[in-house]
Write a protein that holds these residues in place. Structure first.
Motif, mmCIF file in Angstrom:
data_model
loop_
_atom_site.group_PDB
_atom_site.id
_atom_site.type_symbol
_atom_site.label_atom_id
_atom_site.label_comp_id
_atom_site.label_asym_id
_atom_site.label_seq_id
_atom_site.Cartn_x
_atom_site.Cartn_y
_atom_site.Cartn_z
ATOM 1 N N GLU A 34 154.444 67.447 55.858
ATOM 2 C CA GLU A 34 155.602 66.606 56.157
ATOM 3 C C GLU A 34 155.727 65.435 55.180
ATOM 4 N N LYS B 173 164.507 76.244 48.547
ATOM 5 C CA LYS B 173 165.631 76.273 49.485
ATOM 6 C C LYS B 173 166.944 76.484 48.748
ATOM 7 N N GLY C 141 162.261 77.138 55.842
ATOM 8 C CA GLY C 141 161.493 75.946 55.496
ATOM 9 C C GLY C 141 160.597 75.536 56.648
ATOM 10 N N SER D 290 166.842 76.407 56.211
ATOM 11 C CA SER D 290 166.228 75.423 57.104
ATOM 12 C C SER D 290 165.221 76.105 58.019
ATOM 13 N N ARG E 86 156.503 75.295 56.711
ATOM 14 C CA ARG E 86 155.741 74.130 57.179
ATOM 15 C C ARG E 86 154.779 74.503 58.300
ATOM 16 N N ASN F 113 161.221 71.684 50.945
ATOM 17 C CA ASN F 113 162.407 70.836 51.016
ATOM 18 C C ASN F 113 163.345 71.198 49.871
ATOM 19 N N HIS F 114 164.538 70.607 49.885
ATOM 20 C CA HIS F 114 165.419 70.767 48.726
ATOM 21 C C HIS F 114 164.764 70.059 47.552
#
Length: 110
Positions: free
Chosen positions: A45, A19, A29, A26, A33, A62-63
């Protein structure tokens, strides 16, 4: 029989989304997912700590710190890394507009 044959294990690699700020990350991402859910990858998650040690194949979107990325890259399965790059000038103008104009309640038209 003309249907598609899906192998028992579609993913023989881990999926790592890198990211970046202000690049639509976002949204991407979320797509990563959803791919993980669709193909039943592990850790869709998870927290970062759990994700670095989850069963493989797995997805992280994620970051991440550089250390987390290096840890994830040491997985037993290969890692497919992907990200998104935005034109630097567009990104700068968007950042300026967001911070200097819209946050101050200034109208975007004269």
């Amino acid at each position: 029989e003309y249907g598609l044959r899906v192998p028992d294990r579609c993913f023989d690699f881990n999926l790592l989304f890198l990211k970046g700020p202000k690049t639509g990350s976002s949204t991407l991402g979320g797509i990563a997912r959803r791919i993980g859910v669709h193909y039943e990858l592990n850790c869709v998650e998870c927290s970062l700590k759990a994700g670095l040690h989850a069963l493989e194949p797995r997805v992280l979107a994620n970051h991440l710190s550089n250390q987390a990325i290096r840890t994830f890259e040491q997985s037993s399965l290969p890692v497919f890394e992907f990200g998104f790059v935005r034109d630097p000038i567009e990104r700068c103008l968007s950042h300026f507009y967001h911070l200097r104009v819209s946050n101050r309640g200034i109208k975007d038209t004269p």
